[in-house]
Design a protein around this motif. Sequence first.
Motif, PDB file in Angstrom:
ATOM      1  N   MET B 211      35.836  68.447   9.651  1.00 30.40           N
ATOM      2  CA  MET B 211      35.542  68.763  11.059  1.00 30.40           C
ATOM      3  C   MET B 211      36.618  68.194  11.976  1.00 30.40           C
ATOM      4  O   MET B 211      37.110  68.871  12.880  1.00 30.40           O
ATOM      5  CB  MET B 211      34.158  68.219  11.445  1.00 30.40           C
ATOM      6  N   ILE B 212      36.970  66.923  11.724  1.00 34.01           N
ATOM      7  CA  ILE B 212      37.995  66.283  12.544  1.00 34.01           C
ATOM      8  C   ILE B 212      39.334  67.004  12.389  1.00 34.01           C
ATOM      9  O   ILE B 212      40.087  67.191  13.351  1.00 34.01           O
ATOM     10  CB  ILE B 212      38.157  64.794  12.122  1.00 34.01           C
ATOM     11  N   GLY B 213      39.613  67.434  11.155  1.00 37.98           N
ATOM     12  CA  GLY B 213      40.895  68.080  10.889  1.00 37.98           C
ATOM     13  C   GLY B 213      40.931  69.554  11.270  1.00 37.98           C
ATOM     14  O   GLY B 213      41.970  70.208  11.131  1.00 37.98           O
ATOM     15  N   GLY B 214      39.788  70.110  11.710  1.00 41.63           N
ATOM     16  CA  GLY B 214      39.756  71.513  12.084  1.00 41.63           C
ATOM     17  C   GLY B 214      40.147  72.444  10.947  1.00 41.63           C
ATOM     18  O   GLY B 214      40.862  73.434  11.121  1.00 41.63           O
ATOM     19  N   LYS B 215      39.651  72.132   9.730  1.00 40.28           N
ATOM     20  CA  LYS B 215      39.998  72.925   8.539  1.00 40.28           C
ATOM     21  C   LYS B 215      39.346  74.317   8.577  1.00 40.28           C
ATOM     22  O   LYS B 215      38.435  74.557   9.371  1.00 40.28           O
ATOM     23  CB  LYS B 215      39.527  72.173   7.293  1.00 40.28           C
ATOM     24  N   ASN B 216      39.800  75.204   7.708  1.00 44.43           N
ATOM     25  CA  ASN B 216      39.205  76.540   7.620  1.00 44.43           C
ATOM     26  C   ASN B 216      38.129  76.610   6.536  1.00 44.43           C
ATOM     27  O   ASN B 216      36.961  76.678   6.826  1.00 44.43           O
ATOM     28  CB  ASN B 216      40.299  77.574   7.341  1.00 44.43           C
ATOM     29  N   VAL B 217      38.578  76.583   5.280  1.00 42.47           N
ATOM     30  CA  VAL B 217      37.630  76.624   4.165  1.00 42.47           C
ATOM     31  C   VAL B 217      37.888  75.404   3.288  1.00 42.47           C
ATOM     32  O   VAL B 217      39.006  75.188   2.838  1.00 42.47           O
ATOM     33  CB  VAL B 217      37.803  77.915   3.330  1.00 42.47           C
ATOM     34  N   VAL B 218      36.859  74.621   3.087  1.00 45.74           N
ATOM     35  CA  VAL B 218      37.018  73.374   2.335  1.00 45.74           C
ATOM     36  C   VAL B 218      36.069  73.371   1.140  1.00 45.74           C
ATOM     37  O   VAL B 218      34.876  73.639   1.284  1.00 45.74           O
ATOM     38  CB  VAL B 218      36.667  72.162   3.237  1.00 45.74           C
ATOM     39  N   TYR B 219      36.608  73.074  -0.032  1.00 46.61           N
ATOM     40  CA  TYR B 219      35.761  72.846  -1.207  1.00 46.61           C
ATOM     41  C   TYR B 219      35.588  71.340  -1.365  1.00 46.61           C
ATOM     42  O   TYR B 219      36.548  70.580  -1.227  1.00 46.61           O
ATOM     43  CB  TYR B 219      36.433  73.416  -2.466  1.00 46.61           C
ATOM     44  N   LEU B 220      34.358  70.900  -1.656  1.00 41.81           N
ATOM     45  CA  LEU B 220      34.087  69.469  -1.815  1.00 41.81           C
ATOM     46  C   LEU B 220      33.344  69.202  -3.119  1.00 41.81           C
ATOM     47  O   LEU B 220      32.269  69.767  -3.312  1.00 41.81           O
ATOM     48  CB  LEU B 220      33.258  68.954  -0.648  1.00 41.81           C
ATOM     49  N   PRO B 221      33.870  68.360  -4.001  1.00 39.95           N
ATOM     50  CA  PRO B 221      35.228  67.832  -3.971  1.00 39.95           C
ATOM     51  C   PRO B 221      36.264  68.950  -4.184  1.00 39.95           C
ATOM     52  O   PRO B 221      35.913  70.027  -4.650  1.00 39.95           O
ATOM     53  CB  PRO B 221      35.256  66.838  -5.139  1.00 39.95           C
ATOM     54  N   TRP B 222      37.522  68.641  -3.928  1.00 39.08           N
ATOM     55  CA  TRP B 222      38.604  69.611  -3.878  1.00 39.08           C
ATOM     56  C   TRP B 222      38.740  70.448  -5.154  1.00 39.08           C
ATOM     57  O   TRP B 222      39.137  71.610  -5.113  1.00 39.08           O
ATOM     58  CB  TRP B 222      39.928  68.889  -3.608  1.00 39.08           C
ATOM     59  N   PHE B 223      38.402  69.867  -6.321  1.00 34.76           N
ATOM     60  CA  PHE B 223      38.702  70.581  -7.567  1.00 34.76           C
ATOM     61  C   PHE B 223      37.888  71.865  -7.748  1.00 34.76           C
ATOM     62  O   PHE B 223      38.194  72.691  -8.574  1.00 34.76           O
ATOM     63  CB  PHE B 223      38.558  69.654  -8.781  1.00 34.76           C
ATOM     64  N   TRP B 224      36.819  72.005  -6.920  1.00 42.01           N
ATOM     65  CA  TRP B 224      36.018  73.231  -7.019  1.00 42.01           C
ATOM     66  C   TRP B 224      36.809  74.470  -6.613  1.00 42.01           C
ATOM     67  O   TRP B 224      36.486  75.584  -7.008  1.00 42.01           O
ATOM     68  CB  TRP B 224      34.751  73.107  -6.185  1.00 42.01           C
ATOM     69  N   ARG B 225      37.838  74.276  -5.797  1.00 44.64           N
ATOM     70  CA  ARG B 225      38.668  75.427  -5.414  1.00 44.64           C
ATOM     71  C   ARG B 225      39.262  76.064  -6.677  1.00 44.64           C
ATOM     72  O   ARG B 225      39.228  77.277  -6.851  1.00 44.64           O
ATOM     73  CB  ARG B 225      39.780  74.997  -4.451  1.00 44.64           C
ATOM     74  N   GLY B 226      39.773  75.230  -7.570  1.00 45.93           N
ATOM     75  CA  GLY B 226      40.358  75.727  -8.816  1.00 45.93           C
ATOM     76  C   GLY B 226      39.315  76.339  -9.732  1.00 45.93           C
ATOM     77  O   GLY B 226      39.512  77.422 -10.294  1.00 45.93           O
ATOM     78  N   ILE B 227      38.172  75.646  -9.851  1.00 44.58           N
ATOM     79  CA  ILE B 227      37.108  76.156 -10.727  1.00 44.58           C
ATOM     80  C   ILE B 227      36.653  77.530 -10.242  1.00 44.58           C
ATOM     81  O   ILE B 227      36.523  78.479 -11.019  1.00 44.58           O
ATOM     82  CB  ILE B 227      35.910  75.183 -10.746  1.00 44.58           C
TER      83      ILE B 227
END
Lengths: 441, 244
Positions: B211-227
């Motif tokens: 939210m602070i960083g004004g991101k677009n699409v975030v996977y949490l934790p990050w490795f889910w993007r790859g999965i």
Amino acid sequence: MPAYQSWGRYPPASHDLVVPIRWRHELPDLAALPSPMLAYGLGRSYGDSCLNRNGTLLVTDALDRVIAFDEKTGVLRCEAGASLAELQARLIPRGYFLPVIPGTKFVTVGGAVANDIHGKNHHLRGTFGCHVLRFELVRSDGTVLECSPDDNEELFRATIGGLGLTGLITWVELRAVRVASPFIDHETIRYHTLDDFFALSEDSDEGYEYTVAWVDTTARGHDTGRGLFMRGNHADPAHHKLPPIPKAKERSFPIDAPSWFLNKYTVKAFNALYYRKRFPPHIHEVVYQDPFFHPLDSVLHWNRMYGKRGFLQYQCVVPVGDGGAAIREILERIAASGLSSFLAVLKMFGDVESPGMLSFPQPGVTLALDFRFEAQRTLRLLDTLDDVTRGAGGRIYPAKDARMSPQSFDAYYPNWRAFAEFIDPKFSSSFWRRVTEGLQS
Amino acid sequence: MKKVMIIGATSAIAIEAAKVFASEGASLFLVARHPDKLRAVADDLRSRMAKVDTLVGDVNDFHEHEGAIAEADRSMGGIEGVLIAHGTLSDQQKCQEDVDEMLGEFSTNCLSFLSYLTHLGNYFEKRGAGCIAVITSVAGDRGRGSNYVYGAAKAAVTTFLGGLRNRLHKCGVSVVTIKPGFVDTPMTAAYEKGPLFASAESVGKGVYRAMIGGKNVVYLPWFWRGIMCGIRSMPEAVFKRMSL
């Protein structure tokens, strides 16, 4: 290893059912859950008092909210699973402090009540239970009781130090103390004999809020009991220029160490170095409270240092009417065994009485030790220490025990039968079954 | 971000994100369904130096959404960020057997979001600044036999957010799509916890950072993007034979 072990990781235990409790308004129906049950917070008890082998665990670490804090009176009410670390984080910015701080801040307030924990200021302030104003106790038959010195007084006294056996504590109200600052103005003094320790304690216990000594358990003969005596008070900002409160740094012991990691040679080397080299004979400095009270908390999972077999703690208190003969005998037996303790702590308890029926502290000197688990060798040594403790009219601390015999327990806590009247019929623990096995109730 | 509205404020991830906002001394406006839980969470956040106001409301009462936003605006003197975090993990079996159950789940996990987002989109468009963050799920990235009702609801929200982001970008409003993987929360209490499970605390902190960083699409934790990239790229001819 299954989740929900104790901090010493001995004895290992598995539980048939684990019930997380997240909301105090939405408790599970205890009457409908299988017996025996026991609350489990952050699992920092060392032995088996937080375990309930093949039973039900009510896990309270998510029941961790502050309910109210009155900045005028210091009265704090919070849920039972709140950690002392969380409470300190709220109190310190407001100029308050917990009245009693144990060696680790990662214990829950419910656990602090159930074990009636103590700290470096026992000689002045007594145990944690001395500062508890009231709490809520939920019994397995569905009754919800508010307990205080005025209401349900007997259950209040049975639950403080009651090892979680009297029911489920859902919230606790206690009185925090105002302090000059969260920094500690402290001295570390190297001393050479046990008599020096007693003399330093006598000199310091009146004028210092916090006193404790680290003792070299490898020292023998004339050196028995030598160590570093630490004493301190909250630093007064009028006399010291205090830095801002530092941010917490956390490191973690990453893996289970191989079982030989802490052996008699590494421990001996550490002790000798710590005693001789780490400090000049006398230092005086102002430090933030966290490293003063919780040096080990900065390394998360430090119990992994002892490897997968875990370790045993031994904490006894013995009266000092004998001029310290019993504690000297204990230290000599340890040094002679070759099973040295990595961390050994010596402290004089005071005579402030706790409301708890089964509380551990009593006037005298307390010694806390830890030993890597080496099966019969370690167990035999601790049994011989019990012989001394019993003979001296002392006792050992249930929160740290995994092995005392029912006969020892009976001798240490002769009023356990009176306490047992208050145990919730559906609650029990691995510890309780072990130490009462075969005893006439 | 000092004035934050949180819808579904008693969800484990929302609580953890709120703790971070509280530690920064933010004003919070919390909306949740259970009054007791809402009070417990609000009291705790107050002890962390936050200024907290609350509103009891059921997200399925769509007609209350506009009023809730107006009240948050009044209470905090404007809204700088919103986090929508409510939800239920649908019982797929029940949803297959019972249309009403399925529609109810879709209402909670999709339509209530779209209703709130419609009002919030207009609110922030007028304001010309702010952040709308919404917790969807990796389950929305591809339909699976074991939970496609939940997944479809989350997919619709994710697509809606993509469009809203596109629309609001030009007026300086960030729209953050947050896709947690497996999180150890009451929602997943019945599941055996494997190594892919993250704590609510780490995910909550990730929500705050996004939210602070004004991101677009975030996977949490990050490795889910790859999965999820791997799962999405599997041909349907293969995927449909798998038991997922």
